[in-house]
Design an enzyme around this catalytic site. Structure first.
Site, PDB file in Angstrom:
ATOM      1  N   LYS A  70      -5.552  -6.173  -1.105  1.00 11.79           N
ATOM      2  CA  LYS A  70      -5.417  -6.719  -2.448  1.00 11.79           C
ATOM      3  C   LYS A  70      -4.381  -7.835  -2.479  1.00 11.79           C
ATOM      4  O   LYS A  70      -3.294  -7.616  -1.954  1.00 11.79           O
ATOM      5  CB  LYS A  70      -4.998  -5.577  -3.379  1.00 11.79           C
ATOM      6  CG  LYS A  70      -4.694  -5.985  -4.785  1.00 11.79           C
ATOM      7  CD  LYS A  70      -4.202  -4.800  -5.557  1.00 11.79           C
ATOM      8  CE  LYS A  70      -3.868  -5.261  -6.956  1.00 11.79           C
ATOM      9  NZ  LYS A  70      -3.148  -4.282  -7.700  1.00 11.79           N
ATOM     10  N   LYS A 123      -1.093  -4.636   0.131  1.00 15.23           N
ATOM     11  CA  LYS A 123      -1.005  -5.184  -1.215  1.00 15.23           C
ATOM     12  C   LYS A 123       0.070  -6.257  -1.202  1.00 15.23           C
ATOM     13  O   LYS A 123       1.231  -5.988  -0.904  1.00 15.23           O
ATOM     14  CB  LYS A 123      -0.663  -4.097  -2.222  1.00 15.23           C
ATOM     15  CG  LYS A 123      -0.514  -4.663  -3.635  1.00 15.23           C
ATOM     16  CD  LYS A 123      -0.390  -3.585  -4.682  1.00 15.23           C
ATOM     17  CE  LYS A 123      -0.223  -4.201  -6.056  1.00 15.23           C
ATOM     18  NZ  LYS A 123      -0.124  -3.192  -7.103  1.00 15.23           N
TER      19      LYS A 123
HETATM   20  C1  PBG Z   1       0.100  -1.748 -10.556  1.00  8.81           C
HETATM   21  C2  PBG Z   1      -1.093  -2.574 -10.289  1.00  8.81           C
HETATM   22  C3  PBG Z   1      -1.237  -3.968 -10.385  1.00  8.81           C
HETATM   23  C4  PBG Z   1      -2.583  -4.247 -10.165  1.00  8.81           C
HETATM   24  C5  PBG Z   1      -3.213  -3.033  -9.904  1.00  8.81           C
HETATM   25  N1  PBG Z   1      -2.278  -2.022  -9.967  1.00  8.81           N
HETATM   26  C6  PBG Z   1      -0.257  -5.015 -10.766  1.00  8.81           C
HETATM   27  C7  PBG Z   1       0.915  -5.252  -9.942  1.00  8.81           C
HETATM   28  O1  PBG Z   1       1.084  -4.731  -8.848  1.00  8.81           O
HETATM   29  O2  PBG Z   1       1.772  -5.998 -10.420  1.00  8.81           O
HETATM   30  C8  PBG Z   1      -3.204  -5.617 -10.239  1.00  8.81           C
HETATM   31  C9  PBG Z   1      -4.678  -5.666 -10.486  1.00  8.81           C
HETATM   32  C10 PBG Z   1      -5.224  -6.982 -10.911  1.00  8.81           C
HETATM   33  O3  PBG Z   1      -4.523  -8.017 -10.970  1.00  8.81           O
HETATM   34  O4  PBG Z   1      -6.415  -6.999 -11.212  1.00  8.81           O
HETATM   35  N2  PBG Z   1       0.927  -1.476  -9.526  1.00  8.81           N
END
Ligand code: PBG
Length: 332
Positions: free
Chosen positions: A256, A196
């Site tokens: 991601k 991520k």
């Molecule tokens: C929370 C989380 C996020 C997303 C999914 N879970 C945001 C972040 O990490 O700031 C983002 C999903 C998206 O942008 O569609 N930890």
């Protein structure tokens, strides 16, 4: 011309093209992310046309609609009331919080639907971080993991099928696996946000949940998530993360964002036999929506081509806000 190879021979008719097609997308590849809130009205999300903050009742209808279109998994995200946010994000393990209530209701109404949850503190944190921020402004790892384990257990107790740690704390997959097993939830799976990245593509999502990092008092709050989410410059490091998550017991590995990180999906596909999920994140969704609303691209073709690219790169599953639209288009 005297050519031995004429690749166009196999592109001559729709029948031939379908015979040699290497990748397809189907609705059961999709995981549909849904936002919920405590309000009585369905609220459209400004930066994500077509996506809403659902109420408890409208959520059930939307999930039934998704099921009827062939979608077999959803993931839930809560917009938590400001008054419930704390430095430790303790609301995340409230048994009667928005998420456990929604899971129980969905399991009553549509038990066959697979329910995935997100494990992280950001929707519950007054500081807008995925972990607990110390007075010095450091996002604490091990203290956070304790809260994440409690959060995962509450979600499993409510009926979640797949727990999705999105926080990027070190060691959280193993700790959550152990915590779930200790509570008798050995059949609840983990779909870890493995690679991520610290990405600007999450902007619309943070608007949807009002969850961006922020400083409300004198405590120094890191303005981004780069001490725990990965540096967009790095690819090899994603393999290390994949290796660790696999060792710690993750059932599915996720990359991601998706679109700007197709190379990461491809690399992890070479290194692991586990299923891989790609998260087609909010910013990717909003860019296509905006261009489509302007009439600059054809939405259906661009969405289906984009989703296919994740499969071609090596993903088995795709988290996407386009899930219902795409499922419908695939039926046409
Ligand atoms: C929370 C989380 C996020 C997303 C999914 N879970 C945001 C972040 O990490 O700031 C983002 C999903 C998206 O942008 O569609 N930890």
């Amino acid at each position: 011309m005297d050519l031995t190879y004429r690749p166009r021979r196999l592109r001559k008719t729709p029948a031939l093209r379908s015979m040699v097609r290497e990748n397809i997308i189907t609705p059961s590849d999709f995981i549909y992310p849904l936002f919920i809130h405590e309000g009585e009205e369905v609220e459209p999300i400004g930066a994500m046309p077509g996506a809403n903050r659902w109420t408890m009742n409208s959520l059930v209808d939307e999930v039934k609609r998704a099921w009827s279109l062939g979608i077999r998994c959803i993931v839930l995200f809560p917009k938590v009331a400001e008054s419930l946010k704390t430095e430790g994000g303790e609301e995340c393990f409230n048994k009667n919080g928005l998420i456990p209530r929604a899971i129980r209701k969905l399991k009553e109404e549509l038990p066959e639907m697979t329910i995935m949850t997100d494990v992280a503190l950001d929707p519950y944190s007054i500081d807008g971080h995925d972990g607990i921020v110390s007075q010095e402004g450091v996002v604490l790892n091990d203290e956070t993991v304790e809260h994440l384990c409690k959060q995962a257990i509450v979600q499993a107790q409510a009926g979640a099928d797949l727990i999705g740690p999105s926080d990027m704390m070190d060691g959280r997959v193993g700790a959550i696996r152990e915590a779930l097993d200790d509570e008798g939830f050995e059949s609840v799976g983990i779909i870890s946000y493995t690679a991520k990245y610290s990405s600007a593509y999450y902007g619309p999502f943070r608007e949807a949940l009002d969850s961006a990092p922020r400083a409300l008092n004198s405590k120094p709050i890191p303005k981004d998530k780069s001490t725990y989410q990965m540096d967009p410059s790095n690819a090899r490091e994603a393999i290390t993360e994949a290796y660790l998550d696999e060792q710690e017991g993750s059932d599915i590995l996720m990359v991601k964002p998706g679109l700007a990180y197709l190379d990461i999906i491809y690399r992890i596909r070479q290194e692991s036999e586990l299923p891989i999920a790609a998260y087609n994140v909010s910013g990717e969704y909003s860019m296509i929506k905006a261009a489509a609303l302007k009439g600059w691209v054809d939405e259906k073709s661009v969405v289906l081509e984009t989703l296919l690219s994740f499969k071609r790169a090596g993903a088995d599953l795709i988290l996407t806000y386009h899930a219902c639209d795409a499922a419908k288009w695939l039926q046409d």
